[in-house]
Design an enzyme around this catalytic site. Sequence first.
Site, PDB file in Angstrom:
ATOM      1  N   ASP A  33       0.864  -1.206   0.000  1.00 11.18           N
ATOM      2  CA  ASP A  33       0.000   0.000   0.000  1.00 11.18           C
ATOM      3  C   ASP A  33       0.894   1.248   0.000  1.00 11.18           C
ATOM      4  OD1 ASP A  33      -2.791   1.027   2.190  1.00 11.18           O
ATOM      5  OD2 ASP A  33      -2.239   1.569   0.135  1.00 11.18           O
ATOM      6  N   SER A 116      -3.030  -9.850   1.839  1.00  9.56           N
ATOM      7  CA  SER A 116      -3.155 -10.271   3.250  1.00  9.56           C
ATOM      8  C   SER A 116      -1.987 -11.097   3.764  1.00  9.56           C
ATOM      9  CB  SER A 116      -4.457 -11.074   3.491  1.00  9.56           C
ATOM     10  OG  SER A 116      -5.552 -10.195   3.558  1.00  9.56           O
TER      11      SER A 116
HETATM   12  N1  APR Z   1       5.552  -5.227  -4.765  1.00 10.22           N
HETATM   13  C1  APR Z   1       4.937  -6.440  -4.655  1.00 10.22           C
HETATM   14  N2  APR Z   1       4.602  -7.006  -3.486  1.00 10.22           N
HETATM   15  C2  APR Z   1       4.914  -6.317  -2.367  1.00 10.22           C
HETATM   16  C3  APR Z   1       5.569  -5.048  -2.391  1.00 10.22           C
HETATM   17  C4  APR Z   1       5.871  -4.519  -3.667  1.00 10.22           C
HETATM   18  N3  APR Z   1       6.466  -3.317  -3.805  1.00 10.22           N
HETATM   19  N4  APR Z   1       5.735  -4.643  -1.106  1.00 10.22           N
HETATM   20  C5  APR Z   1       5.236  -5.626  -0.319  1.00 10.22           C
HETATM   21  N5  APR Z   1       4.760  -6.622  -1.074  1.00 10.22           N
HETATM   22  C6  APR Z   1       4.153  -7.878  -0.657  1.00 10.22           C
HETATM   23  C7  APR Z   1       4.503  -8.375   0.714  1.00 10.22           C
HETATM   24  O1  APR Z   1       5.753  -9.071   0.662  1.00 10.22           O
HETATM   25  C8  APR Z   1       3.347  -9.326   0.979  1.00 10.22           C
HETATM   26  O2  APR Z   1       3.656 -10.598   0.424  1.00 10.22           O
HETATM   27  O3  APR Z   1       2.754  -7.684  -0.595  1.00 10.22           O
HETATM   28  C9  APR Z   1       2.185  -8.710   0.186  1.00 10.22           C
HETATM   29  C10 APR Z   1       1.093  -8.127   1.065  1.00 10.22           C
HETATM   30  O4  APR Z   1       1.686  -7.545   2.218  1.00 10.22           O
HETATM   31  P1  APR Z   1       1.147  -6.132   2.833  1.00 10.22           P
HETATM   32  O5  APR Z   1       1.557  -5.048   1.932  1.00 10.22           O
HETATM   33  O6  APR Z   1       1.601  -6.097   4.236  1.00 10.22           O
HETATM   34  O7  APR Z   1      -0.435  -6.233   2.737  1.00 10.22           O
HETATM   35  P2  APR Z   1      -1.449  -7.029   3.680  1.00 10.22           P
HETATM   36  O8  APR Z   1      -0.831  -8.195   4.331  1.00 10.22           O
HETATM   37  O9  APR Z   1      -2.650  -7.230   2.828  1.00 10.22           O
HETATM   38  O10 APR Z   1      -1.782  -5.970   4.828  1.00 10.22           O
HETATM   39  C11 APR Z   1      -2.501  -4.814   4.454  1.00 10.22           C
HETATM   40  O11 APR Z   1      -0.892  -3.408   5.447  1.00 10.22           O
HETATM   41  O12 APR Z   1       0.246  -1.832   4.282  1.00 10.22           O
HETATM   42  C12 APR Z   1      -0.818  -2.013   5.128  1.00 10.22           C
HETATM   43  O13 APR Z   1      -2.380  -0.296   4.547  1.00 10.22           O
HETATM   44  C13 APR Z   1      -2.110  -1.685   4.460  1.00 10.22           C
HETATM   45  O14 APR Z   1      -3.356  -1.868   6.464  1.00 10.22           O
HETATM   46  C14 APR Z   1      -3.059  -2.516   5.248  1.00 10.22           C
HETATM   47  C15 APR Z   1      -2.266  -3.768   5.518  1.00 10.22           C
END
Ligand code: APR
Length: 341
Positions: A33, A116
């Site tokens: 995000d 997630s």
């Molecule tokens: N490109 C691709 N994948 C990514 C990137 C990127 N630049 N950055 C992180 N990821 C991957 C992580 O390694 C993980 O496997 O995205 C996947 C989802 O991780 P999160 O970003 O933590 O998302 P999520 O687990 O759904 O949690 C969502 O986290 O960032 C906050 O605002 C968001 O509150 C929400 C929560």
Amino acid sequence: MPLEIVRNDITKMKVDAIVNAANESLLGGGGVDGAIHRAAGSGLLAECRTLGGCKTGKAKITGGYNVPAKYVIHTVGPIYNDGKHGEKALLESCYRESLALAKEHQCETVAFPLISSGVYGYPKDQALKVAIDVISDFLLENEMTVYIVIFDKAAYKISEKLISDIAEYIDDNYVDEHTDYSRERIRMNALPPMAPRTRKKKSDIDSFKMCDCKAMLAEDDLDAKLKQIDESFSQMLLRKIDEKGMTDAECYKKANIDRKLFSKIRSDVHYKPSKPTALAFAISLELSLAETEDMLRKAGFALSHSNKFDIIIEYFISKGNYNIFEINEALFAFDQSLLGA
Ligand code: APR
């Protein structure tokens, strides 16, 4: 290849839409995000402010602003508790709703992170399985290319058991191309000798005569077999599709091959596919190992025990597991190229 697993930073993907793993406020956060908002710039946040948030399991779409993608689809995954609070259904809904929005906006290419599986704590191997199951179901009915983008290898987990099973199978079968074949021959010779050929007894000779007659009767079967020897890859593929009672679309979709490549193969009797493509069709047709070798031979290839890719394919065929998306998960985990075009 309609479904690909790639290592990349999703903000760099040159696709029609990237999917953001957001939270219900849609006002940014950490993880992917945060990465998307940083890359897209303030215009994205400004548009998100107008959306009034998003419910878990749902999805909303905005422009892409400074990222290469035309759109950003924001979806909110479930926070993983213990798997008994409807988390799976909500996660499935994230992929389904995002794909529906992408289709509505005529997107031909879409990239997903593993929703997630980061901050929200969804076990990575289960999160990957949900993603693959929902996306592959969607691709059976829709023409689109979908990428699952793995940011860091640690984020990529397929079941430990599968990994160790495959690693063991590779150890048992992998013959390094530098193997000392004479030593290998001695080892093989140390094996108990094959049972000597016994002379045929009278009764055998009678039954042999019977066999002989049957052979005559089966001559047309023999003709059919001889015809198959010199059929091309394309002819064998089309014959097998008919024998299996599949439609062309069922076959190439299950092979994770796009329609354009399939029609090229169908229209050119001498078409020579790549090895991953030939194997993808063998998997789609659920061929035995012998039939797979035969189909590969017609494309000018052979399975080799000094090639991990081949051994992993052989592992899945020997287990009767023809799910090409699971096979690609495993190939990806072992840093091999994937099956399909
Ligand atoms: N490109 C691709 N994948 C990514 C990137 C990127 N630049 N950055 C992180 N990821 C991957 C992580 O390694 C993980 O496997 O995205 C996947 C989802 O991780 P999160 O970003 O933590 O998302 P999520 O687990 O759904 O949690 C969502 O986290 O960032 C906050 O605002 C968001 O509150 C929400 C929560």
